[in-house]
Design a protein around this motif. Sequence first.
Motif, PDB file in Angstrom:
ATOM      1  N   THR A   1      11.252  -5.085 -10.499  1.00  0.00           N
ATOM      2  CA  THR A   1      10.999  -5.903  -9.313  1.00  0.00           C
ATOM      3  C   THR A   1      10.586  -7.326  -9.683  1.00  0.00           C
ATOM      4  OG1 THR A   1       8.714  -5.051  -9.185  1.00  0.00           O
ATOM      5  CG2 THR A   1      10.399  -3.933  -7.870  1.00  0.00           C
ATOM      6  N   LEU A   2       9.978  -7.494 -10.853  1.00  0.00           N
ATOM      7  CA  LEU A   2       9.658  -8.844 -11.315  1.00  0.00           C
ATOM      8  C   LEU A   2      10.942  -9.625 -11.593  1.00  0.00           C
ATOM      9  CD1 LEU A   2       7.329 -10.755 -12.080  1.00  0.00           C
ATOM     10  CD2 LEU A   2       7.490  -9.879 -14.417  1.00  0.00           C
ATOM     11  N   ALA A   3      11.916  -8.954 -12.216  1.00  0.00           N
ATOM     12  CA  ALA A   3      13.217  -9.586 -12.465  1.00  0.00           C
ATOM     13  C   ALA A   3      13.937  -9.891 -11.155  1.00  0.00           C
ATOM     14  CB  ALA A   3      14.071  -8.682 -13.344  1.00  0.00           C
ATOM     15  N   VAL A   4      13.887  -8.949 -10.222  1.00  0.00           N
ATOM     16  CA  VAL A   4      14.516  -9.166  -8.916  1.00  0.00           C
ATOM     17  C   VAL A   4      13.855 -10.338  -8.194  1.00  0.00           C
ATOM     18  CG1 VAL A   4      14.851  -8.162  -6.617  1.00  0.00           C
ATOM     19  CG2 VAL A   4      15.328  -6.795  -8.662  1.00  0.00           C
ATOM     20  N   ASN A   5      12.548 -10.472  -8.344  1.00  0.00           N
ATOM     21  CA  ASN A   5      11.835 -11.587  -7.720  1.00  0.00           C
ATOM     22  C   ASN A   5      12.388 -12.923  -8.208  1.00  0.00           C
ATOM     23  OD1 ASN A   5       9.558 -12.669  -6.114  1.00  0.00           O
ATOM     24  ND2 ASN A   5       8.791 -13.344  -8.101  1.00  0.00           N
ATOM     25  N   LEU A   6      12.646 -13.020  -9.509  1.00  0.00           N
ATOM     26  CA  LEU A   6      13.197 -14.262 -10.055  1.00  0.00           C
ATOM     27  C   LEU A   6      14.610 -14.520  -9.523  1.00  0.00           C
ATOM     28  CD1 LEU A   6      12.012 -13.938 -13.777  1.00  0.00           C
ATOM     29  CD2 LEU A   6      11.055 -15.401 -11.994  1.00  0.00           C
ATOM     30  N   LEU A   7      15.385 -13.459  -9.400  1.00  0.00           N
ATOM     31  CA  LEU A   7      16.740 -13.603  -8.851  1.00  0.00           C
ATOM     32  C   LEU A   7      16.708 -14.028  -7.390  1.00  0.00           C
ATOM     33  CD1 LEU A   7      18.431 -10.432 -10.419  1.00  0.00           C
ATOM     34  CD2 LEU A   7      18.866 -12.823 -11.022  1.00  0.00           C
ATOM     35  N   VAL A   8      15.817 -13.419  -6.619  1.00  0.00           N
ATOM     36  CA  VAL A   8      15.702 -13.759  -5.202  1.00  0.00           C
ATOM     37  C   VAL A   8      15.227 -15.204  -5.034  1.00  0.00           C
ATOM     38  CG1 VAL A   8      14.404 -13.259  -3.089  1.00  0.00           C
ATOM     39  CG2 VAL A   8      15.340 -11.392  -4.448  1.00  0.00           C
ATOM     40  N   TYR A   9      14.263 -15.601  -5.855  1.00  0.00           N
ATOM     41  CA  TYR A   9      13.759 -16.973  -5.793  1.00  0.00           C
ATOM     42  C   TYR A   9      14.868 -17.969  -6.147  1.00  0.00           C
ATOM     43  CZ  TYR A   9      10.919 -21.095  -6.872  1.00  0.00           C
ATOM     44  OH  TYR A   9      10.396 -22.361  -6.899  1.00  0.00           O
ATOM     45  N   SER A  10      15.676 -17.627  -7.147  1.00  0.00           N
ATOM     46  CA  SER A  10      16.798 -18.488  -7.529  1.00  0.00           C
ATOM     47  C   SER A  10      17.811 -18.604  -6.400  1.00  0.00           C
ATOM     48  CB  SER A  10      17.481 -17.945  -8.784  1.00  0.00           C
ATOM     49  OG  SER A  10      16.578 -17.880  -9.865  1.00  0.00           O
ATOM     50  N   LEU A  11      18.068 -17.479  -5.736  1.00  0.00           N
ATOM     51  CA  LEU A  11      18.987 -17.482  -4.594  1.00  0.00           C
ATOM     52  C   LEU A  11      18.448 -18.358  -3.477  1.00  0.00           C
ATOM     53  CD1 LEU A  11      21.452 -16.428  -3.054  1.00  0.00           C
ATOM     54  CD2 LEU A  11      20.098 -14.419  -2.420  1.00  0.00           C
TER      55      LEU A  11
ATOM     56  N   THR B   1       0.824  -1.207   0.000  1.00  0.00           N
ATOM     57  CA  THR B   1       0.000   0.000   0.000  1.00  0.00           C
ATOM     58  C   THR B   1       0.861   1.261   0.000  1.00  0.00           C
ATOM     59  OG1 THR B   1      -1.857  -1.065   1.128  1.00  0.00           O
ATOM     60  CG2 THR B   1      -1.698   1.326   1.325  1.00  0.00           C
ATOM     61  N   VAL B   2       1.873   1.271   0.858  1.00  0.00           N
ATOM     62  CA  VAL B   2       2.771   2.434   0.935  1.00  0.00           C
ATOM     63  C   VAL B   2       3.456   2.666  -0.403  1.00  0.00           C
ATOM     64  CG1 VAL B   2       4.846   3.360   2.024  1.00  0.00           C
ATOM     65  CG2 VAL B   2       3.133   2.179   3.413  1.00  0.00           C
ATOM     66  N   LEU B   3       3.908   1.583  -1.036  1.00  0.00           N
ATOM     67  CA  LEU B   3       4.587   1.729  -2.325  1.00  0.00           C
ATOM     68  C   LEU B   3       3.613   2.140  -3.422  1.00  0.00           C
ATOM     69  CD1 LEU B   3       7.410   1.517  -3.455  1.00  0.00           C
ATOM     70  CD2 LEU B   3       6.966  -0.880  -4.009  1.00  0.00           C
ATOM     71  N   LEU B   4       2.401   1.617  -3.399  1.00  0.00           N
ATOM     72  CA  LEU B   4       1.389   1.995  -4.385  1.00  0.00           C
ATOM     73  C   LEU B   4       1.052   3.479  -4.289  1.00  0.00           C
ATOM     74  CD1 LEU B   4      -1.124  -0.998  -4.347  1.00  0.00           C
ATOM     75  CD2 LEU B   4       0.202  -0.200  -6.302  1.00  0.00           C
ATOM     76  N   LEU B   5       1.130   4.030  -3.096  1.00  0.00           N
ATOM     77  CA  LEU B   5       0.862   5.461  -2.928  1.00  0.00           C
ATOM     78  C   LEU B   5       1.861   6.318  -3.698  1.00  0.00           C
ATOM     79  CD1 LEU B   5      -0.088   5.697   0.869  1.00  0.00           C
ATOM     80  CD2 LEU B   5      -1.591   6.067  -1.092  1.00  0.00           C
ATOM     81  N   THR B   6       3.050   5.750  -3.937  1.00  0.00           N
ATOM     82  CA  THR B   6       4.049   6.474  -4.732  1.00  0.00           C
ATOM     83  C   THR B   6       3.939   6.125  -6.217  1.00  0.00           C
ATOM     84  OG1 THR B   6       5.798   4.792  -4.572  1.00  0.00           O
ATOM     85  CG2 THR B   6       5.613   6.368  -2.752  1.00  0.00           C
ATOM     86  N   ALA B   7       2.866   5.400  -6.589  1.00  0.00           N
ATOM     87  CA  ALA B   7       2.611   4.989  -7.982  1.00  0.00           C
ATOM     88  C   ALA B   7       3.621   3.959  -8.470  1.00  0.00           C
ATOM     89  CB  ALA B   7       2.587   6.197  -8.913  1.00  0.00           C
ATOM     90  N   ARG B   8       4.051   3.061  -7.571  1.00  0.00           N
ATOM     91  CA  ARG B   8       4.992   2.008  -7.930  1.00  0.00           C
ATOM     92  C   ARG B   8       4.544   0.668  -7.345  1.00  0.00           C
ATOM     93  NH1 ARG B   8       7.089   6.797  -7.764  1.00  0.00           N
ATOM     94  NH2 ARG B   8       8.670   7.403  -9.294  1.00  0.00           N
ATOM     95  N   PHE B   9       5.073  -0.410  -7.920  1.00  0.00           N
ATOM     96  CA  PHE B   9       4.751  -1.757  -7.474  1.00  0.00           C
ATOM     97  C   PHE B   9       6.012  -2.452  -6.967  1.00  0.00           C
ATOM     98  CE2 PHE B   9       1.923  -0.687 -10.975  1.00  0.00           C
ATOM     99  CZ  PHE B   9       0.668  -1.066 -10.513  1.00  0.00           C
ATOM    100  N   ASP B  10       5.811  -3.541  -6.229  1.00  0.00           N
ATOM    101  CA  ASP B  10       6.923  -4.410  -5.864  1.00  0.00           C
ATOM    102  C   ASP B  10       6.496  -5.854  -6.111  1.00  0.00           C
ATOM    103  OD1 ASP B  10       9.055  -5.789  -4.902  1.00  0.00           O
ATOM    104  OD2 ASP B  10       9.144  -4.776  -2.960  1.00  0.00           O
ATOM    105  N   MET B  11       7.003  -6.418  -7.189  1.00  0.00           N
ATOM    106  CA  MET B  11       6.678  -7.806  -7.535  1.00  0.00           C
ATOM    107  C   MET B  11       7.643  -8.801  -6.893  1.00  0.00           C
ATOM    108  SD  MET B  11       4.019  -7.453  -9.321  1.00  0.00           S
ATOM    109  CE  MET B  11       3.845  -9.105  -9.994  1.00  0.00           C
ATOM    110  N   SER B  12       8.574  -8.299  -6.086  1.00  0.00           N
ATOM    111  CA  SER B  12       9.566  -9.193  -5.483  1.00  0.00           C
ATOM    112  C   SER B  12       9.185  -9.632  -4.075  1.00  0.00           C
ATOM    113  CB  SER B  12      10.939  -8.513  -5.443  1.00  0.00           C
ATOM    114  OG  SER B  12      10.948  -7.422  -4.526  1.00  0.00           O
ATOM    115  N   VAL B  13       8.021  -9.188  -3.581  1.00  0.00           N
ATOM    116  CA  VAL B  13       7.658  -9.520  -2.192  1.00  0.00           C
ATOM    117  C   VAL B  13       7.516 -11.023  -1.987  1.00  0.00           C
ATOM    118  CG1 VAL B  13       6.609  -7.282  -1.655  1.00  0.00           C
ATOM    119  CG2 VAL B  13       5.219  -9.081  -2.710  1.00  0.00           C
ATOM    120  N   ALA B  14       7.041 -11.743  -3.011  1.00  0.00           N
ATOM    121  CA  ALA B  14       6.883 -13.192  -2.882  1.00  0.00           C
ATOM    122  C   ALA B  14       8.231 -13.864  -2.640  1.00  0.00           C
ATOM    123  CB  ALA B  14       6.217 -13.766  -4.128  1.00  0.00           C
TER     124      ALA B  14
END
Length: 233
Positions: free
Chosen positions: A94-104, A28-41
């Motif tokens: 953040t979608l790309a970072v999510n894949l990197l984090v998942y791989s890690l 919610t806080v990030l959406l207020l700045t008009a941005r997303f975070d797809m790496s939370v998963a």
Amino acid sequence: SDVFLTPRNLLNILWAVSLLGIVSLGQTVLLLTARFDMSVAGVVGLAGIVTVLAQINGFGLIASIGFGLGSGVLVGLCNGVLVLATGANPFLVTLAVNLLVYSLALSLTESKTLYATIPEFNLIGRGQLFGFLHYSVIVFLALAVGLEFVLRRTIPGRTIYVAGLNEVAGRLSGLRLQITKLSAFVLCSGLAALTGIIMTSRINSTIASSGFGMEFDSIIAAVLGGTSLFGGR
């Protein structure tokens, strides 16, 4: 059903949704700045894994939790720097970072399930106050109330709205919007890491995919709660 609208069942529902709720607060806080975070998963899974690995390697309860939270903060910092420094689309970054984090996370666990080694760790996810109110519910509600106050009653909170509503006006007003946006990324990942730690504590184990689906669910929850996809409201 005569057992649905009962205090016990409502508390169980709160307990079930508290984990997604915590992630959604950060989103919610990030959406207020008009941005997303797809790496939370990915962060949810990574934080639990880092916490358990720290315990396996002999670190204490507080230190292991600190490592888990630190992993989330680090990912959020990377997300923020990449997006703000390059001006790239935050959804794609953040979608790309999510894949990197998942791989890690897969590499750290060797695709296996890891189990916590400190018995007291389970109290975070399973413990109850007064025998009926789970600690994770208390954390969720406390964060919700705290963020409500910060966003509506403090200068940093109102600056988050400005960052999504009118960056030009904010910059001309002397607001440090870059730091505000970076902080939003860090907070979002930090709360995702907290969720991963609580989830791991609840089931006493963790896998790389434990946060699967939370990236979309948290955005949907925030939008259904009234947060604009275009920021500032």
